[in-house]
Scaffold this motif. Sequence first.
Motif, PDB file in Angstrom:
ATOM      1  N   ALA A  83      -2.841   2.567   5.818  1.00  0.00           N
ATOM      2  CA  ALA A  83      -2.389   1.254   5.349  1.00  0.00           C
ATOM      3  C   ALA A  83      -2.441   0.236   6.486  1.00  0.00           C
ATOM      4  O   ALA A  83      -2.847  -0.913   6.302  1.00  0.00           O
TER       5      ALA A  83
ATOM      6  N   ASN B  19      -4.457  -3.586  -1.959  1.00  0.00           N
ATOM      7  CA  ASN B  19      -4.681  -2.405  -2.798  1.00  0.00           C
ATOM      8  C   ASN B  19      -5.960  -2.496  -3.625  1.00  0.00           C
ATOM      9  O   ASN B  19      -6.123  -1.758  -4.595  1.00  0.00           O
TER      10      ASN B  19
ATOM     11  N   GLN C 249       0.835  -1.213   0.000  1.00  0.00           N
ATOM     12  CA  GLN C 249       0.000   0.000   0.000  1.00  0.00           C
ATOM     13  C   GLN C 249       0.867   1.259   0.000  1.00  0.00           C
ATOM     14  O   GLN C 249       0.521   2.264  -0.602  1.00  0.00           O
TER      15      GLN C 249
END
Length: 224
Positions: free
Chosen positions: A122, A162, A112
């Motif tokens: 993250a 992600n 991330q």
Amino acid sequence: MSNPVVRLAGLARSFEQGGVTIEVLRGVDLEVAPGEIVALLGPSGSGKSTMLQAVGLLEGGFSGTIEIAGQDASSLGSAERTTLRRDHLGFVYQFHHLLPDFTALENVVLPQLLLDVKRADAEERARQLLEALGLSHRLSHRPSKLSGGEQQRVAVARALANKPQLVLADEPTGNLDEKTSERVLGEFLELVRGQGSAALVATHNERLAARMDRVVRLHEGRIE
Ligand SMILES: Nc1ncnc2c1ncn2[C@@H]1O[C@H](COP(=O)(O)OP(=O)(O)O)[C@@H](O)[C@H]1O
Ligand SMILES: [Mg+2]
């Protein structure tokens, strides 16, 4: 199909071995729709990994068309391919390939950061994913301190971190015992569905394949 996340047309790949040419892929055509989970079924040696390598844009040597998210991979340079991979793809392999010196949480945070997500965000995302996979008590463990099933769960979380448009999974539960394999696959499918990613999942297991939205079979270098 209007805007597939991946489109393969006439994909071919052969290998030279000891003066002999082995044609592994002989014109594979396939489209995967956004959010669709496709099982790529075939026995060992049928070319599943070779096909996923093509879609993952990690290796050359292929002929035919590979389009990811509407972009023709053959028209891209290596930096652009790296960007495409980073922005749109997630990978899970049979062996976890986690970074050994980082904790479970950090392994899910790192991809991330490559997309410039703030560290706190993250970490929050990583924590949520690992929790959903039943690993809230394993966040600070290094991979070597985790069981095989736990390692694969972390690898799943990393691949999904992600929210890629497409997850490529190469026998993601192939190293696990049957019961763990069924469970981890179930958790994987639930998370993938929940976030709306598409997935292409190689397996030689008919029962696992039957749990996906569609099954395609690789036979003699083509999809039947
Ligand atoms: N780098 C390589 N060099 C030579 N032969 C290869 C290479 N990679 C794969 N092959 C051959 O291609 C065939 C398909 O392999 P693979 O894609 O790994 O199949 P699967 O993942 O379905 O088991 C096998 O016969 C394998 O030996
Ligand atoms: Mg394989």
